[in-house]
Design a protein around this motif. Structure first.
Motif, PDB file in Angstrom:
ATOM      1  N   ALA A  84       0.864  -1.357  -0.471  1.00  0.00           N
ATOM      2  CA  ALA A  84       0.204  -0.090  -0.042  1.00  0.00           C
ATOM      3  C   ALA A  84       0.958   0.944   0.155  1.00  0.00           C
ATOM      4  CB  ALA A  84      -1.002   0.288   1.284  1.00  0.00           C
ATOM      5  N   SER A  85       0.711   2.628  -0.709  1.00  0.00           N
ATOM      6  CA  SER A  85       1.624   3.909  -0.247  1.00  0.00           C
ATOM      7  C   SER A  85       1.228   3.731   0.548  1.00  0.00           C
ATOM      8  CB  SER A  85       0.253   5.277  -1.837  1.00  0.00           C
ATOM      9  OG  SER A  85      -0.562   4.647  -2.451  1.00  0.00           O
ATOM     10  N   GLU A  86       1.282   3.550   1.680  1.00  0.00           N
ATOM     11  CA  GLU A  86       1.902   4.760   3.302  1.00  0.00           C
ATOM     12  C   GLU A  86       2.353   3.937   3.569  1.00  0.00           C
ATOM     13  OE1 GLU A  86      -2.082   1.983   4.551  1.00  0.00           O
ATOM     14  OE2 GLU A  86      -1.684   3.102   2.830  1.00  0.00           O
ATOM     15  N   HIS A  87       3.009   2.379   3.020  1.00  0.00           N
ATOM     16  CA  HIS A  87       4.377   1.371   3.263  1.00  0.00           C
ATOM     17  C   HIS A  87       5.159   1.447   2.710  1.00  0.00           C
ATOM     18  CE1 HIS A  87       2.094  -0.555   5.995  1.00  0.00           C
ATOM     19  NE2 HIS A  87       1.375  -1.163   4.955  1.00  0.00           N
ATOM     20  N   VAL A  88       6.003   2.237   1.297  1.00  0.00           N
ATOM     21  CA  VAL A  88       6.063   3.383   0.284  1.00  0.00           C
ATOM     22  C   VAL A  88       7.746   3.886   0.618  1.00  0.00           C
ATOM     23  CG1 VAL A  88       6.793   4.289  -2.038  1.00  0.00           C
ATOM     24  CG2 VAL A  88       4.780   2.925  -1.932  1.00  0.00           C
ATOM     25  N   GLU A  89       7.376   4.434   1.822  1.00  0.00           N
ATOM     26  CA  GLU A  89       8.442   5.697   2.529  1.00  0.00           C
ATOM     27  C   GLU A  89       9.566   4.250   2.857  1.00  0.00           C
ATOM     28  OE1 GLU A  89       9.254   9.766   3.417  1.00  0.00           O
ATOM     29  OE2 GLU A  89       7.352   9.084   2.684  1.00  0.00           O
ATOM     30  N   SER A  90       9.076   3.364   3.929  1.00  0.00           N
ATOM     31  CA  SER A  90       9.980   2.350   4.320  1.00  0.00           C
ATOM     32  C   SER A  90      10.269   1.842   3.173  1.00  0.00           C
ATOM     33  CB  SER A  90       9.082   1.821   5.840  1.00  0.00           C
ATOM     34  OG  SER A  90       8.022   0.436   4.658  1.00  0.00           O
ATOM     35  N   VAL A  91       9.282   1.243   2.346  1.00  0.00           N
ATOM     36  CA  VAL A  91      10.953   0.315   1.766  1.00  0.00           C
ATOM     37  C   VAL A  91      11.949   1.613   0.634  1.00  0.00           C
ATOM     38  CG1 VAL A  91      10.537  -0.520  -0.902  1.00  0.00           C
ATOM     39  CG2 VAL A  91       8.803  -1.365   0.988  1.00  0.00           C
ATOM     40  N   LYS A 103      18.471   0.754  -9.672  1.00  0.00           N
ATOM     41  CA  LYS A 103      18.943   2.177 -10.431  1.00  0.00           C
ATOM     42  C   LYS A 103      17.143   2.796 -10.375  1.00  0.00           C
ATOM     43  CE  LYS A 103      21.266  -0.240 -13.812  1.00  0.00           C
ATOM     44  NZ  LYS A 103      21.420  -1.317 -14.999  1.00  0.00           N
ATOM     45  N   ALA A 104      15.930   1.240  -9.765  1.00  0.00           N
ATOM     46  CA  ALA A 104      14.774   1.997 -10.318  1.00  0.00           C
ATOM     47  C   ALA A 104      13.742   1.418  -9.040  1.00  0.00           C
ATOM     48  CB  ALA A 104      14.207   1.547 -11.698  1.00  0.00           C
ATOM     49  N   ILE A 105      12.869   2.166  -8.822  1.00  0.00           N
ATOM     50  CA  ILE A 105      11.618   1.819  -7.990  1.00  0.00           C
ATOM     51  C   ILE A 105      10.481   1.752  -8.737  1.00  0.00           C
ATOM     52  CG2 ILE A 105      10.840   2.329  -5.418  1.00  0.00           C
ATOM     53  CD1 ILE A 105      13.166   2.524  -4.659  1.00  0.00           C
ATOM     54  N   TRP A 106       9.208   0.351  -8.542  1.00  0.00           N
ATOM     55  CA  TRP A 106       8.702   0.170  -9.751  1.00  0.00           C
ATOM     56  C   TRP A 106       7.494   0.408  -8.890  1.00  0.00           C
ATOM     57  CZ3 TRP A 106       8.137  -0.162 -15.315  1.00  0.00           C
ATOM     58  CH2 TRP A 106       7.157  -0.189 -15.556  1.00  0.00           C
ATOM     59  N   LEU A 107       6.383   1.551  -8.883  1.00  0.00           N
ATOM     60  CA  LEU A 107       4.953   1.234  -7.987  1.00  0.00           C
ATOM     61  C   LEU A 107       4.260   1.012  -8.305  1.00  0.00           C
ATOM     62  CD1 LEU A 107       5.475   3.975  -5.720  1.00  0.00           C
ATOM     63  CD2 LEU A 107       6.441   2.081  -5.479  1.00  0.00           C
ATOM     64  N   GLN A 108       3.461  -0.268  -7.971  1.00  0.00           N
ATOM     65  CA  GLN A 108       2.055  -1.447  -8.739  1.00  0.00           C
ATOM     66  C   GLN A 108       1.296  -0.429  -8.620  1.00  0.00           C
ATOM     67  OE1 GLN A 108       3.715  -4.375 -10.813  1.00  0.00           O
ATOM     68  NE2 GLN A 108       2.011  -4.073 -10.265  1.00  0.00           N
ATOM     69  N   LEU A 109      -0.182  -0.715 -10.169  1.00  0.00           N
ATOM     70  CA  LEU A 109      -0.936  -0.204 -10.391  1.00  0.00           C
ATOM     71  C   LEU A 109      -1.696   0.381  -9.397  1.00  0.00           C
ATOM     72  CD1 LEU A 109      -2.226  -2.111 -13.250  1.00  0.00           C
ATOM     73  CD2 LEU A 109      -1.742   0.318 -13.368  1.00  0.00           C
ATOM     74  N   GLY A 110      -1.729   1.456  -8.396  1.00  0.00           N
ATOM     75  CA  GLY A 110      -2.808   2.128  -7.491  1.00  0.00           C
ATOM     76  C   GLY A 110      -1.875   2.477  -6.393  1.00  0.00           C
ATOM     77  N   VAL A 111      -0.806   1.967  -6.324  1.00  0.00           N
ATOM     78  CA  VAL A 111       0.771   3.104  -6.144  1.00  0.00           C
ATOM     79  C   VAL A 111       0.505   3.708  -5.810  1.00  0.00           C
ATOM     80  CG1 VAL A 111       2.597   1.873  -4.029  1.00  0.00           C
ATOM     81  CG2 VAL A 111       0.644   0.030  -5.144  1.00  0.00           C
ATOM     82  N   ASN A 113       3.231   7.613  -3.721  1.00  0.00           N
ATOM     83  CA  ASN A 113       3.622   8.036  -2.821  1.00  0.00           C
ATOM     84  C   ASN A 113       4.934   9.222  -3.687  1.00  0.00           C
ATOM     85  OD1 ASN A 113       5.433   9.553  -0.531  1.00  0.00           O
ATOM     86  ND2 ASN A 113       4.636   6.935   0.570  1.00  0.00           N
ATOM     87  N   ASP A 114       4.684  10.303  -3.627  1.00  0.00           N
ATOM     88  CA  ASP A 114       5.070  11.656  -4.465  1.00  0.00           C
ATOM     89  C   ASP A 114       6.060  11.674  -3.135  1.00  0.00           C
ATOM     90  OD1 ASP A 114       3.837  12.182  -6.857  1.00  0.00           O
ATOM     91  OD2 ASP A 114       2.542  12.245  -5.711  1.00  0.00           O
ATOM     92  N   GLU A 115       6.197  11.609  -2.301  1.00  0.00           N
ATOM     93  CA  GLU A 115       6.992  11.687  -1.215  1.00  0.00           C
ATOM     94  C   GLU A 115       8.246  10.830  -1.330  1.00  0.00           C
ATOM     95  OE1 GLU A 115       4.305  11.682  -0.034  1.00  0.00           O
ATOM     96  OE2 GLU A 115       3.273  13.930  -0.129  1.00  0.00           O
ATOM     97  N   ALA A 116       7.614  10.140  -0.988  1.00  0.00           N
ATOM     98  CA  ALA A 116       8.918   8.987  -0.908  1.00  0.00           C
ATOM     99  C   ALA A 116       9.168   8.506  -2.985  1.00  0.00           C
ATOM    100  CB  ALA A 116       8.514   7.501  -1.062  1.00  0.00           C
ATOM    101  N   ALA A 117       8.292   8.625  -3.235  1.00  0.00           N
ATOM    102  CA  ALA A 117       9.361   9.448  -5.025  1.00  0.00           C
ATOM    103  C   ALA A 117      10.618  10.079  -5.086  1.00  0.00           C
ATOM    104  CB  ALA A 117       8.723   9.638  -5.729  1.00  0.00           C
ATOM    105  N   GLU A 118      10.159  11.893  -4.493  1.00  0.00           N
ATOM    106  CA  GLU A 118      11.168  12.022  -4.480  1.00  0.00           C
ATOM    107  C   GLU A 118      12.422  11.846  -3.510  1.00  0.00           C
ATOM    108  OE1 GLU A 118       9.923  16.452  -3.190  1.00  0.00           O
ATOM    109  OE2 GLU A 118       8.400  16.270  -4.120  1.00  0.00           O
ATOM    110  N   LYS A 119      12.129  11.188  -2.566  1.00  0.00           N
ATOM    111  CA  LYS A 119      13.065  11.293  -1.920  1.00  0.00           C
ATOM    112  C   LYS A 119      14.331  10.106  -3.128  1.00  0.00           C
ATOM    113  CE  LYS A 119      13.197   9.935   2.474  1.00  0.00           C
ATOM    114  NZ  LYS A 119      12.601   9.397   3.952  1.00  0.00           N
ATOM    115  N   ALA A 120      13.436   9.357  -3.280  1.00  0.00           N
ATOM    116  CA  ALA A 120      14.293   8.206  -3.916  1.00  0.00           C
ATOM    117  C   ALA A 120      15.332   8.683  -5.369  1.00  0.00           C
ATOM    118  CB  ALA A 120      13.456   7.237  -4.307  1.00  0.00           C
ATOM    119  N   GLU A 121      14.359   9.835  -6.489  1.00  0.00           N
ATOM    120  CA  GLU A 121      14.590  10.621  -7.759  1.00  0.00           C
ATOM    121  C   GLU A 121      15.792  11.188  -6.873  1.00  0.00           C
ATOM    122  OE1 GLU A 121      11.392  10.699 -10.154  1.00  0.00           O
ATOM    123  OE2 GLU A 121      11.267  11.651  -8.317  1.00  0.00           O
ATOM    124  N   ALA A 122      16.287  12.239  -5.395  1.00  0.00           N
ATOM    125  CA  ALA A 122      17.069  12.686  -5.509  1.00  0.00           C
ATOM    126  C   ALA A 122      18.403  11.601  -5.194  1.00  0.00           C
ATOM    127  CB  ALA A 122      16.643  13.419  -3.714  1.00  0.00           C
TER     128      ALA A 122
END
Length: 146
Positions: A84-91, A103-111, A113-122
């Protein structure tokens, strides 16, 4: 990066650039989407490492299950997240703590988390959200004959 829409080339590059995928939230239940996607990725030649604390030490589709990302002895190119989206940050935090982050983190359909994505992209990790590689692969790479 705007995650509302992806260029096909961006998604195709992610799929073409990775070989080993950690599938977080892998399920031994054949009726679960993660099981089907894992089977699809294996059929396309990817090495897929299932991650599920409740299944650690067992196997799913013939692959040894690990309890978390840090236990995986190999370098992971991509993490496919069936949580679930709320668990993405811990991943993402777990991924960034690895000696060799993916190299990449892929979130499945319906998942998503923009904050977690920003952290990964940074940290230089490409992110794909709310997509399924079992849909994108045939759409973007399925017409290619090697």
């Amino acid at each position: 990066m705007n995650h509302d829409r992806y260029e096909d080339g961006y998604v195709a590059d992610v799929l073409k650039s990775v070989k080993t995928i950690a599938l977080v939230g892998a399920s031994p239940n054949p009726s679960r989407p993660s099981h089907g996607v894992m089977g699809f990725l294996l059929s396309k030649g990817y090495r897929v490492v299932p991650v599920n604390p409740g299944q650690a030490g067992k196997t799913i589709l013939g692959q040894k299950v690990y309890g978390d990302l840090a236990e995986i002895p190999d370098t992971i190119d991509m993490i496919d997240v069936f949580r679930a989206s709320e668990h993405v940050e811990s991943v993402v935090d777990e991924a960034l703590a690895l000696d060799h982050p993916p190299k990449a983190i892929w979130l499945q359909l319906g998942v998503r988390n923009d904050e977690a994505a920003e952290k990964a992209e940074a940290a230089g990790i490409k992110v794909v959200m709310d997509r399924c590689p079992a849909i994108e692969y045939p759409r973007l790479l399925g017409h290619r004959h090697h």
